[in-house]
Scaffold this motif. Structure first.
Motif, PDB file in Angstrom:
ATOM      1  N   ARG A  31       0.940  -1.176   0.137  1.00 29.67           N
ATOM      2  CA  ARG A  31      -0.196   0.086   0.021  1.00 29.67           C
ATOM      3  C   ARG A  31       0.826   1.290  -0.176  1.00 29.67           C
ATOM      4  N   LEU A  32       0.493   2.058  -1.014  1.00 30.25           N
ATOM      5  CA  LEU A  32       1.283   3.574  -0.894  1.00 30.25           C
ATOM      6  C   LEU A  32       0.493   4.537  -0.389  1.00 30.25           C
ATOM      7  N   THR A  33       0.645   5.117   0.650  1.00 33.50           N
ATOM      8  CA  THR A  33      -0.279   6.339   1.065  1.00 33.50           C
ATOM      9  C   THR A  33       0.388   7.452   0.888  1.00 33.50           C
ATOM     10  N   ALA A  34       1.833   7.626   0.752  1.00 35.11           N
ATOM     11  CA  ALA A  34       2.300   8.936   0.225  1.00 35.11           C
ATOM     12  C   ALA A  34       1.918   9.281  -0.998  1.00 35.11           C
ATOM     13  N   THR A  35       1.973  10.664  -1.367  1.00 36.78           N
ATOM     14  CA  THR A  35       1.577  11.274  -2.572  1.00 36.78           C
ATOM     15  C   THR A  35       2.958  11.256  -3.346  1.00 36.78           C
ATOM     16  N   ARG A  36       2.808  11.077  -4.815  1.00 35.85           N
ATOM     17  CA  ARG A  36       3.820  11.089  -5.710  1.00 35.85           C
ATOM     18  C   ARG A  36       3.256  12.127  -6.978  1.00 35.85           C
ATOM     19  N   SER A  37       4.349  12.463  -7.489  1.00 36.80           N
ATOM     20  CA  SER A  37       4.153  13.391  -8.876  1.00 36.80           C
ATOM     21  C   SER A  37       5.156  13.264  -9.990  1.00 36.80           C
ATOM     22  N   THR A  38       5.004  13.477 -11.156  1.00 37.88           N
ATOM     23  CA  THR A  38       5.868  13.476 -12.026  1.00 37.88           C
ATOM     24  C   THR A  38       5.588  14.453 -13.068  1.00 37.88           C
ATOM     25  N   SER A  39       6.592  15.095 -13.862  1.00 35.86           N
ATOM     26  CA  SER A  39       6.311  15.895 -14.997  1.00 35.86           C
ATOM     27  C   SER A  39       7.121  15.224 -16.014  1.00 35.86           C
ATOM     28  N   SER A  40       7.760  14.116 -16.058  1.00 30.50           N
ATOM     29  CA  SER A  40       8.453  13.543 -17.213  1.00 30.50           C
ATOM     30  C   SER A  40       7.542  12.878 -18.280  1.00 30.50           C
ATOM     31  N   SER A  99       8.049   5.880  -7.412  1.00 33.07           N
ATOM     32  CA  SER A  99       8.857   5.380  -6.376  1.00 33.07           C
ATOM     33  C   SER A  99       8.016   4.970  -4.978  1.00 33.07           C
ATOM     34  N   GLY A 100       8.329   3.560  -4.592  1.00 31.32           N
ATOM     35  CA  GLY A 100       7.578   2.882  -3.644  1.00 31.32           C
ATOM     36  C   GLY A 100       6.341   2.200  -4.009  1.00 31.32           C
ATOM     37  N   PHE A 101       6.182   2.212  -5.438  1.00 28.24           N
ATOM     38  CA  PHE A 101       4.847   1.510  -6.039  1.00 28.24           C
ATOM     39  C   PHE A 101       5.285   0.294  -6.394  1.00 28.24           C
ATOM     40  N   GLU A 102       5.573  -0.980  -5.886  1.00 30.23           N
ATOM     41  CA  GLU A 102       5.866  -2.038  -6.224  1.00 30.23           C
ATOM     42  C   GLU A 102       5.624  -2.961  -5.194  1.00 30.23           C
ATOM     43  N   CYS A 146      -3.587  -7.600  -8.976  1.00 31.76           N
ATOM     44  CA  CYS A 146      -4.783  -6.605  -8.569  1.00 31.76           C
ATOM     45  C   CYS A 146      -4.109  -5.074  -8.267  1.00 31.76           C
ATOM     46  N   VAL A 147      -4.501  -4.193  -8.869  1.00 27.60           N
ATOM     47  CA  VAL A 147      -3.853  -3.078  -8.864  1.00 27.60           C
ATOM     48  C   VAL A 147      -5.116  -1.945  -8.472  1.00 27.60           C
ATOM     49  N   HIS A 148      -4.723  -0.997  -7.517  1.00 27.40           N
ATOM     50  CA  HIS A 148      -5.898   0.197  -7.217  1.00 27.40           C
ATOM     51  C   HIS A 148      -5.083   1.401  -7.306  1.00 27.40           C
ATOM     52  N   VAL A 149      -5.397   2.486  -8.075  1.00 29.48           N
ATOM     53  CA  VAL A 149      -4.811   3.766  -7.979  1.00 29.48           C
ATOM     54  C   VAL A 149      -5.807   4.787  -7.822  1.00 29.48           C
ATOM     55  N   VAL A 150      -5.209   5.982  -7.008  1.00 28.01           N
ATOM     56  CA  VAL A 150      -5.712   6.995  -7.010  1.00 28.01           C
ATOM     57  C   VAL A 150      -4.713   8.082  -7.836  1.00 28.01           C
ATOM     58  N   PHE A 151      -5.498   8.448  -8.924  1.00 33.23           N
ATOM     59  CA  PHE A 151      -4.480   8.746 -10.081  1.00 33.23           C
ATOM     60  C   PHE A 151      -4.980  10.200 -10.547  1.00 33.23           C
ATOM     61  N   SER A 152      -4.112  11.367 -10.754  1.00 33.50           N
ATOM     62  CA  SER A 152      -4.985  12.571 -11.504  1.00 33.50           C
ATOM     63  C   SER A 152      -3.649  13.343 -12.223  1.00 33.50           C
ATOM     64  N   SER A 153      -4.084  13.999 -12.926  1.00 37.09           N
ATOM     65  CA  SER A 153      -3.166  14.817 -13.917  1.00 37.09           C
ATOM     66  C   SER A 153      -3.558  16.252 -14.289  1.00 37.09           C
ATOM     67  N   SER A 154      -2.640  17.018 -14.380  1.00 35.48           N
ATOM     68  CA  SER A 154      -3.040  18.588 -14.613  1.00 35.48           C
ATOM     69  C   SER A 154      -3.186  18.575 -16.212  1.00 35.48           C
ATOM     70  N   ASN A 155      -3.113  17.414 -17.023  1.00 34.74           N
ATOM     71  CA  ASN A 155      -3.511  17.322 -18.409  1.00 34.74           C
ATOM     72  C   ASN A 155      -3.930  15.944 -18.590  1.00 34.74           C
ATOM     73  N   HIS A 156      -2.905  15.070 -19.325  1.00 32.69           N
ATOM     74  CA  HIS A 156      -3.069  13.658 -19.652  1.00 32.69           C
ATOM     75  C   HIS A 156      -1.863  13.021 -19.070  1.00 32.69           C
ATOM     76  N   ALA A 157      -2.027  11.704 -18.522  1.00 30.80           N
ATOM     77  CA  ALA A 157      -0.759  11.065 -17.977  1.00 30.80           C
ATOM     78  C   ALA A 157      -1.187   9.399 -17.953  1.00 30.80           C
ATOM     79  N   ARG A 212      -6.846  12.967  -0.041  1.00 31.94           N
ATOM     80  CA  ARG A 212      -6.090  12.221  -0.481  1.00 31.94           C
ATOM     81  C   ARG A 212      -6.433  10.646  -0.482  1.00 31.94           C
ATOM     82  N   GLY A 213      -6.016   9.894  -1.329  1.00 32.98           N
ATOM     83  CA  GLY A 213      -6.201   8.407  -1.340  1.00 32.98           C
ATOM     84  C   GLY A 213      -5.189   7.431  -0.971  1.00 32.98           C
ATOM     85  N   VAL A 214      -5.215   6.117  -1.204  1.00 30.43           N
ATOM     86  CA  VAL A 214      -4.307   5.289  -1.169  1.00 30.43           C
ATOM     87  C   VAL A 214      -4.236   4.379  -2.258  1.00 30.43           C
ATOM     88  N   SER A 215      -3.017   3.862  -2.942  1.00 28.21           N
ATOM     89  CA  SER A 215      -2.778   3.172  -4.054  1.00 28.21           C
ATOM     90  C   SER A 215      -2.279   1.804  -3.694  1.00 28.21           C
TER      91      SER A 215
END
Length: 181
Positions: free
Chosen positions: A40-49, A56-59, A74-85, A169-172
């Protein structure tokens, strides 16, 4: 019981009595569960790449008990983007991806897709059955990218992440289930 007398129902199928079934006939694959691993990953993550990179930490790692075992991922994500990702999953450190859609033209084959909304994060789940053909440790890891710059993708938060009720905030999570052959 009926007035102290036991009543046992007799089931008949095509006018034939059926006795209690204590085991399945031989030759029927029951798909027993060998082990379950969860991250379970409760920390927030972001990327602009705009190139795929590990989240990081999601494995999660699992060592199958036999080469004939399959892994239910089985994967669950709480996922968002400022545009497309996009998010994809790999079991070999990003050289190839598993369980994702099929690419066509400029359309990438992905596991998860997010489109920008300032105060919205998608809660999505997926699963796939993977044939690893190994009894060595296997690691499933999330990889992601923002589709164009300057855009940002987020895990476990909304793009604005404001200190407001709508900025929750959520958990993935990644759950790996060994299915024995």
């Amino acid at each position: 019981t009926n007035g102290g007398t036991s009543i046992m129902a007799l089931i008949k199928l095509n006018n034939q009595s059926i006795s209690a079934v204590s085991a399945l006939p031989s030759g029927i694959d029951t798909g027993k569960i060998g082990q379950v691993v969860e991250t379970r990953l409760t920390a927030t993550r972001s990327t602009s790449s705009t190139s795929y990179g590990a989240i990081s930490g999601f494995e999660a790692s699992i060592t199958p008990s036999a080469t004939s075992s399959k892994i239910l991922v089985c994967v669950h994500v709480v996922f968002s983007s400022s545009n497309h990702a996009h998010i994809k999953f790999s079991r070999d450190n990003g050289s190839s991806f598993v369980g994702n859609g099929v690419a066509s033209g400029n359309r990438d084959g992905v596991n998860f897709y997010a489109y920008g909304a300032v105060n919205t994060a998608r809660s999505d789940s997926m699963m796939f059955l993977d044939t690893t053909n190994t009894a060595s440790e296997v690691t499933y890891k999330g990889y992601w990218k923002a589709n164009s710059g300057p855009q940002t993708a987020y895990l476990n938060r909304t793009p604005n992440d404001e200190n407001q009720m709508y900025g929750a905030r959520g958990v993935s999570s990644i759950t790996l289930i060994e299915v024995l052959a």
